[in-house]
Design a protein around this motif. Structure first.
Motif, short mmCIF file in Angstrom:
data_model
loop_
_atom_site.label_atom_id
_atom_site.label_comp_id
_atom_site.label_asym_id
_atom_site.label_seq_id
_atom_site.Cartn_x
_atom_site.Cartn_y
_atom_site.Cartn_z
N GLY A 79 -4.62 -0.27 28.16
CA GLY A 79 -4.38 -1.21 27.08
C GLY A 79 -3.22 -2.15 27.37
N VAL A 80 -2.16 -1.63 27.97
CA VAL A 80 -1.01 -2.47 28.33
C VAL A 80 -1.42 -3.51 29.37
CG1 VAL A 80 1.28 -2.49 29.40
CG2 VAL A 80 0.69 -0.71 27.74
N ALA A 81 -2.23 -3.10 30.35
CA ALA A 81 -2.70 -4.04 31.36
C ALA A 81 -3.60 -5.11 30.75
CB ALA A 81 -3.46 -3.29 32.46
N LEU A 82 -4.34 -4.75 29.71
CA LEU A 82 -5.19 -5.73 29.02
C LEU A 82 -4.34 -6.85 28.40
CD1 LEU A 82 -7.95 -3.64 27.22
CD2 LEU A 82 -8.31 -5.56 28.80
N VAL A 83 -3.14 -6.51 27.94
CA VAL A 83 -2.25 -7.53 27.40
C VAL A 83 -1.92 -8.56 28.48
CG1 VAL A 83 0.03 -7.98 26.40
CG2 VAL A 83 -1.28 -5.96 25.70
N ASN A 92 6.72 -14.06 33.11
CA ASN A 92 7.58 -12.93 32.75
C ASN A 92 6.87 -11.95 31.84
OD1 ASN A 92 10.75 -13.06 33.51
ND2 ASN A 92 9.89 -15.13 33.49
N LEU A 93 6.13 -12.44 30.86
CA LEU A 93 5.41 -11.55 29.96
C LEU A 93 4.32 -10.78 30.70
CD1 LEU A 93 4.90 -10.42 27.18
CD2 LEU A 93 3.51 -12.44 26.65
N ASN A 136 8.52 -1.40 33.56
CA ASN A 136 8.37 -0.09 34.21
C ASN A 136 8.97 1.02 33.36
OD1 ASN A 136 7.05 -0.99 36.49
ND2 ASN A 136 8.86 -1.12 37.75
N ALA A 137 10.24 0.81 32.95
CA ALA A 137 10.96 1.86 32.23
C ALA A 137 10.36 2.13 30.85
CB ALA A 137 12.43 1.47 32.10
N LEU A 138 10.05 1.08 30.10
CA LEU A 138 9.57 1.26 28.73
C LEU A 138 8.17 1.86 28.70
CD1 LEU A 138 10.84 -1.98 26.96
CD2 LEU A 138 11.77 0.35 26.82
N VAL A 139 7.25 1.31 29.52
CA VAL A 139 5.88 1.84 29.51
C VAL A 139 5.86 3.26 30.06
CG1 VAL A 139 3.53 1.50 30.36
CG2 VAL A 139 4.90 -0.47 29.69
N LEU A 140 6.68 3.55 31.06
CA LEU A 140 6.75 4.91 31.59
C LEU A 140 7.25 5.88 30.53
CD1 LEU A 140 6.61 6.98 33.86
CD2 LEU A 140 8.89 6.24 34.60
N MET A 190 3.28 -4.64 35.42
CA MET A 190 4.08 -3.73 36.22
C MET A 190 4.40 -2.46 35.44
SD MET A 190 4.20 -5.21 39.07
CE MET A 190 5.33 -4.10 39.87
N GLY A 191 4.58 -2.60 34.12
CA GLY A 191 4.79 -1.41 33.32
C GLY A 191 3.59 -0.48 33.35
#
Length: 508
Positions: A464-468, A291-292, A427-431, A298-299
């Motif tokens: 950076g988000v994808a690196l997480v 989930n994380l 999706n919504a938050l990162v967008l 996806m975000g």
């Protein structure tokens, strides 16, 4: 091993519960049911990304600003992500087939509405309604599959086909949008209507009438209200913060309400007899990590799509059709992998595929940081599209399998709702944050140079988000491999096998 109940599959596919999972007979009717479910997920995922190329045309026709255009995307994602937990629970309690059929009919009606409206507010409302209906079709479809196919090779094969169709929808959405927008942006909303109606007709004929559902369960009304409200308000607050200001009284007050609602939800779920989300499910390390990782990766993809759609059309001045063909390699790779992903998952395990998929997408984003005012398809776009297609093909099916393996049949709707919620809220938050970065970086300028000043920080954020996600999947793989080696019971790391053992240990 968890096996589906005897009434979980159509009569032609019934089996001895003690038989090995690969003994399931894949009859034409069983294939037909799977195809119907795949078509629904394809449409759900398609709608997340298909308006991407059409955004400039929609903005010009309906006189919408960049922040308002974001709501055309976020409206769908908000309804989808905010109501997924409720949709998954409804599927478990009310019957998966019934929930799926009703929601698919609403999806078709909302698609038609979105294609004929002439007002930006009504368009966003139609998008929210479509997202809300998808919040019920997606977990219902996934839980029908996981209660029809026994855990193991048969379920892996079915889930790989199913989730790869979803990944194809995400990745092909921009391609189809380019083709349809060249005719008129309204066709990006109208195209799903006949497909949804055809799928609905076949679903009535092919889906099992007695798919397993929870008996004697109650309705967690308070949990549904607080949980859904907290998710909806969180996405809304982050989306509107760029206009109101992150330190404004309105933004801070909304975040405080989100925290209060979230705390109330957790308290309710701990004390109610029939929780919307049994919190103990997260003791399964496979479920928690999947989930994380799904939330972050996806975000990042949603943010990347938004940037690419604006960059290629506003800076490089590509037509919608040119952009559609430019993004085709990613979608083609995902679609072509559909028939092979089940065998790949069986051979290598999701624990290896999740990090590989995450790594491919991180590199794909990083390569796009080279964007400029005169970038070319071969030098900039193609390498990223190939890597993103490969990463999506490996990650998306593996995340769904890891998030549902080792979960009891009566909670498959919950597990599928959780992972889909993670994806859509991501999706919504990162967008929303990406859009804020674009606006701040460009300082309101419309020149190519000013826009690039916003796109580069946005791409850095996405990377950076994808690196997480990469760190989460690699860390999880190393920890579980060490645990498996110490126990000397699992020769090759696999989220599903370890998840099944964890589920037995933490079952409440």
């Amino acid at each position: 091993m968890t096996t589906a109940p005897r009434d979980a599959s159509p009569s032609h596919a019934r089996r001895n519960p003690d038989a090995p999972s690969d003994a399931l007979r894949w009859s034409p009717q069983l294939w037909g049911a799977l195809i119907v479910l795949c078509a629904a997920l394809f449409l759900d995922a398609l709608d997340v990304s298909m308006v991407g190329v059409a955004l400039p045309s929609i903005g010009s026709d309906l006189k919408l600003s960049t922040s308002a255009l974001q709501w055309v995307v976020s409206g769908y994602v908000l309804g989808y992500g905010g109501l997924l937990l409720l949709g998954g629970r409804a599927a478990d309690l009310l019957g998966r087939r019934r929930v799926f059929l009703i929601a698919l009919a609403v999806f078709a009606a909302a698609s038609l509405l979105g294609g004929v409206v002439d007002d930006g507010g009504l368009l966003i409302g139609a998008r929210f309604l479509k997202g809300a209906s998808a919040a019920f079709t997606a977990p219902a479809a996934l839980s029908i599959i996981t209660t029809t196919f026994p855990e193991g090779p048969a379920r892996n094969k079915a889930l790989s086909i199913f989730t790869t169709c979803g990944a194809s929808g995400y990745s092909l959405g921009l391609v189809l949008s380019g083709l349809l927008t060249s005719v008129g942006w309204r066709w990006t909303f109208l195209m799903p209507v006949p497909v949804a109606l055809i799928a609905l007709v076949f679903a009535v004929k092919l889906l099992p009438r007695h798919s397993h559902e929870q008996q004697g369960g109650g309705y967690d009304v308070a949990g549904a209200i607080t949980g859904t409200a907290s998710l909806l308000l969180l996405v809304y607050t982050v989306t509107e913060a760029q206009g109101a200001g992150w330190a404004s009284l309105r933004t801070l007050g909304s975040l405080l309400v989100v925290l209060v609602l979230g705390a109330a939800f957790l308290l309710i779920e701990q004390r109610t007899a029939h929780p919307l989300v049994r919190l103990g499910i997260f003791r399964n390390g496979s479920v928690a990590r999947a989930n994380l990782a799904a939330f972050t990766l996806m975000g990042s993809y949603a943010g990347f799509q938004f940037i690419v759609a604006l960059y290629l059309q506003r800076v490089l001045h590509w037509s919608a059709l040119e952009m559609g063909f430019a993004l085709l390699p990613a979608g083609a790779l995902v679609a072509l992998s559909a028939t092979r992903m089940g065998a790949i998952v069986d051979r290598y395990g999701t624990g290896k595929l999740l990090p590989l998929g995450s790594l491919a997408m991180v590199i794909g984003y990083a390569l796009f940081l080279r964007l400029g005012t005169h970038s070319t398809f071969l030098a900039l776009v193609l390498p990223s599209m190939v890597l993103l297609g490969l990463g999506f093909a490996l990650f998306y099916p593996s995340a769904n399998i890891a998030a549902t393996n080792g979960v009891a049949d009566e909670e498959q709707g919950l597990a599928s709702g959780l992972v889909n919620t993670a994806m859509q809220i991501g999706n919504a938050l990162v967008l929303a944050v990406t859009t804020a970065v674009l606006t701040a970086g460009s300082h309101g300028g419309t020149s190519a140079t000013a826009q690039l000043d916003g796109y580069r920080p946005g791409l850095a954020l996405v990377t950076g988000v994808a690196l997480v996600a990469l760190v989460v999947t690699v860390t999880g793989a190393l920890l579980d491999r060490r645990r498996a080696g110490a126990a000397l019971t699992v020769p090759d790391y696999d989220y599903g096998r370890l998840g099944a053992e964890a589920a037995l240990e933490e079952k409440v």
